[in-house]
Design a protein around this motif. Sequence first.
Motif, PDB file in Angstrom:
ATOM      1  N   ALA B 124      26.764 -56.255 -31.191  1.00  0.00           N
ATOM      2  CA  ALA B 124      27.310 -54.993 -30.994  1.00  0.00           C
ATOM      3  C   ALA B 124      27.780 -54.616 -29.812  1.00  0.00           C
ATOM      4  O   ALA B 124      28.741 -54.246 -29.550  1.00  0.00           O
ATOM      5  N   LEU B 125      27.036 -55.340 -28.639  1.00  0.00           N
ATOM      6  CA  LEU B 125      27.410 -54.938 -27.185  1.00  0.00           C
ATOM      7  C   LEU B 125      28.657 -55.903 -26.860  1.00  0.00           C
ATOM      8  O   LEU B 125      29.482 -55.435 -26.437  1.00  0.00           O
ATOM      9  N   GLU B 126      28.456 -57.017 -27.480  1.00  0.00           N
ATOM     10  CA  GLU B 126      29.663 -57.921 -27.227  1.00  0.00           C
ATOM     11  C   GLU B 126      30.996 -57.366 -27.845  1.00  0.00           C
ATOM     12  O   GLU B 126      31.888 -57.337 -27.231  1.00  0.00           O
ATOM     13  N   GLN B 127      30.739 -56.852 -29.148  1.00  0.00           N
ATOM     14  CA  GLN B 127      31.834 -56.418 -29.754  1.00  0.00           C
ATOM     15  C   GLN B 127      32.709 -55.240 -28.881  1.00  0.00           C
ATOM     16  O   GLN B 127      33.757 -55.091 -29.017  1.00  0.00           O
ATOM     17  N   VAL B 128      31.951 -54.381 -28.008  1.00  0.00           N
ATOM     18  CA  VAL B 128      32.612 -53.340 -27.219  1.00  0.00           C
ATOM     19  C   VAL B 128      32.726 -53.907 -25.991  1.00  0.00           C
ATOM     20  O   VAL B 128      32.925 -52.980 -24.923  1.00  0.00           O
ATOM     21  N   GLY B 129      32.480 -55.375 -25.698  1.00  0.00           N
ATOM     22  CA  GLY B 129      32.911 -55.780 -24.551  1.00  0.00           C
ATOM     23  C   GLY B 129      31.934 -55.684 -23.399  1.00  0.00           C
ATOM     24  O   GLY B 129      32.116 -55.833 -22.263  1.00  0.00           O
ATOM     25  N   LEU B 130      30.772 -55.541 -23.741  1.00  0.00           N
ATOM     26  CA  LEU B 130      29.497 -55.502 -22.584  1.00  0.00           C
ATOM     27  C   LEU B 130      28.802 -56.810 -22.928  1.00  0.00           C
ATOM     28  O   LEU B 130      28.703 -57.377 -24.193  1.00  0.00           O
ATOM     29  N   GLU B 131      28.109 -57.230 -21.808  1.00  0.00           N
ATOM     30  CA  GLU B 131      27.384 -58.418 -21.902  1.00  0.00           C
ATOM     31  C   GLU B 131      25.941 -58.305 -22.555  1.00  0.00           C
ATOM     32  O   GLU B 131      25.493 -56.787 -22.662  1.00  0.00           O
ATOM     33  N   PRO B 132      25.404 -59.087 -23.367  1.00  0.00           N
ATOM     34  CA  PRO B 132      24.206 -58.679 -24.146  1.00  0.00           C
ATOM     35  C   PRO B 132      23.075 -58.408 -23.194  1.00  0.00           C
ATOM     36  O   PRO B 132      22.083 -57.596 -23.357  1.00  0.00           O
ATOM     37  N   GLY B 133      23.271 -58.791 -21.789  1.00  0.00           N
ATOM     38  CA  GLY B 133      22.178 -58.509 -20.919  1.00  0.00           C
ATOM     39  C   GLY B 133      21.994 -56.893 -20.656  1.00  0.00           C
ATOM     40  O   GLY B 133      21.009 -56.204 -20.134  1.00  0.00           O
ATOM     41  N   PHE B 134      23.173 -56.116 -21.008  1.00  0.00           N
ATOM     42  CA  PHE B 134      23.058 -54.682 -20.736  1.00  0.00           C
ATOM     43  C   PHE B 134      21.879 -54.227 -21.671  1.00  0.00           C
ATOM     44  O   PHE B 134      21.439 -52.792 -21.516  1.00  0.00           O
ATOM     45  N   ALA B 135      21.437 -54.576 -22.828  1.00  0.00           N
ATOM     46  CA  ALA B 135      20.503 -54.109 -23.516  1.00  0.00           C
ATOM     47  C   ALA B 135      19.294 -53.716 -22.839  1.00  0.00           C
ATOM     48  O   ALA B 135      18.460 -52.888 -23.148  1.00  0.00           O
ATOM     49  N   ASP B 136      18.805 -54.374 -21.701  1.00  0.00           N
ATOM     50  CA  ASP B 136      17.571 -54.134 -20.988  1.00  0.00           C
ATOM     51  C   ASP B 136      17.736 -53.007 -19.952  1.00  0.00           C
ATOM     52  O   ASP B 136      16.953 -52.570 -19.041  1.00  0.00           O
ATOM     53  N   ARG B 137      18.887 -52.785 -19.835  1.00  0.00           N
ATOM     54  CA  ARG B 137      19.191 -51.799 -18.693  1.00  0.00           C
ATOM     55  C   ARG B 137      19.056 -50.251 -19.141  1.00  0.00           C
ATOM     56  O   ARG B 137      18.992 -49.997 -20.140  1.00  0.00           O
ATOM     57  N   TYR B 138      19.012 -49.204 -18.211  1.00  0.00           N
ATOM     58  CA  TYR B 138      18.723 -47.775 -18.411  1.00  0.00           C
ATOM     59  C   TYR B 138      20.153 -47.258 -18.227  1.00  0.00           C
ATOM     60  O   TYR B 138      21.256 -47.640 -17.640  1.00  0.00           O
ATOM     61  N   PRO B 139      20.558 -46.055 -19.004  1.00  0.00           N
ATOM     62  CA  PRO B 139      21.879 -45.522 -18.808  1.00  0.00           C
ATOM     63  C   PRO B 139      22.270 -45.072 -17.551  1.00  0.00           C
ATOM     64  O   PRO B 139      23.433 -45.227 -17.248  1.00  0.00           O
ATOM     65  N   HIS B 140      21.381 -44.545 -16.580  1.00  0.00           N
ATOM     66  CA  HIS B 140      21.916 -44.324 -15.371  1.00  0.00           C
ATOM     67  C   HIS B 140      22.434 -45.663 -14.438  1.00  0.00           C
ATOM     68  O   HIS B 140      23.113 -45.365 -13.405  1.00  0.00           O
TER      69      HIS B 140
END
Lengths: 299, 245
Positions: B124-140
């Motif tokens: 899902a993250l790749e579909q919206v153009g984000l790297e999968p690594g973003f999954a471990d980050r926090y929104p801020h």
Amino acid sequence: MNRTTRVKGTARAKRTASVKGTAGGRRARRLDPLSLTGLGCLLLLVLVALGSLVHAGGDPDAIVGPRLQPPGPGWWLGTDNLGRSMLPRVMEGVGTTLLLSSAAVLVTAALSAGFGILAGYRGGYLNELVMRVVELLYSFPAIVLAILVAAVAGPGQLAAVASIVLVTIPLMIRLVRAAAVAVAERDYVTAAAISGAGLPRILGRHILPNVAGTIAVQGTYALSVGISVEGGLSFLGFGVQPPQASLGVLIRQGGTYMMAAPWLIIGPGVVLVLAILSINVLGDGLRDRFEPRETRALI
Amino acid sequence: MILDLTDVTVSFTTGPPLRRTRLDAMRGVSLSVAEGETLGLVGESGSGKTTTSRVALGLQRPTSGTVRFDGRPFPRRRKDLAGRMQAVLQHPHWSLNPRMRIGQSVAEPLAVLGKDAGSLVPEALEQVGLEPGFADRYPHELSGGQRQRVSIARALITRPSFIVFDEAVSALDVSVQVQILNLLKDLQAEYGFAALFISHDLGAVRYVADRIAVMRGGEVVETADAVTFYSAPEHPYSRQLLESL
């Protein structure tokens, strides 16, 4: 703590968070030196209280010398009207006071989290009911409420704990509710509701973690209020009963001999002030760390 | 029709007792969104756009009129709709729970359904153009545009048939807006969801909408095909809006 210091603290915290940008950015904020001192003092008092369990300062009930002696070798804080050394009694007293207050604050925090969050998120009749009860409790002066509890439950430790809960819970529920109302309007809560998330998930995963800072901060303030309520109640004779020592009991007993033996109230009095001050300072620090901009406007 | 609003009125009462005043946030609004179609809803602040979105999402019960989703009225239990309808909301700053990792936020609609996210989150993250690594980050740690991408990933993860975008790009920079709008069109071409795209920005709406509805003072004053609307608007208010563009 004055306003400019807070603003400074916030700016610094923001900078740290953005520069580091790690997963723990929120956690990377440190307490300021003053609050760390407060925390240190509090830990020291806890250590002292723990020490009394192994009679580190001597047996609090043992008669060690003549009555009403000023501080000296063998009784570093003097002796009381029965010839007991004040040092172990103050140590025991700190322990009793801290234990009763923290137990009460835990009860307050748990109840406030439950009712405050539910009332804040659901609103409606539940909110009205909770808030009216809270206002009722709020309208009693703290010590009158405490005496009322003692009259109903009988003087003792249970009365002390129940009084602290009743005195601290109105403010805590109101603040938790206010914070929950603010969080409930945020888009992630709406998005979760649209996804079909049930009440337990919304309250537990979305609202509680975001009001936890408020609960922690208010918890420390409630602790200092709790210590002074216990002191007041025991001073009036409705709380902890002698021979068990608590700071309030010691101050009450010392008060009788205040002119002849001022050390009887100076020891426990200084410790009481120290405890309340260090907790308040710690609370200010926690507040700067947890709610740099979000909930401050509500308080 | 995936969503059908027929003659919907929503009134709020405000003011102290005895001096209550009634305010119609929506007055006799009829709107429909077909499968796979994007309806753009435009209007000034206070025109009733947000109330309309709340009604469309089943968050606000209409005072009168009927709302049908997929041919049926809203079920009593929200859970029965879980996963079939999602939303991307206004404020990138508050669209994600600050205490949850991005991966958890994206997986939440699946968790509600009791499904295991598995490999779906990185996808899902790749579909919206984000790297999968973003999954471990926090929104801020994310920018506004990245957060809105995450919101879109969260909305898409259950493959809903209908998504409401309530001012979803309004708070973003113009260049980021274009990126998000392009992403939206691509995703819609791929998954064919219907969308209600609410905005006060006619330019953004033009970019994505198949049909346009204009609201003013709680009423729909004009509904038209996007092409027709932008070339020959009927209602004077629509003309006024277009002239200011």
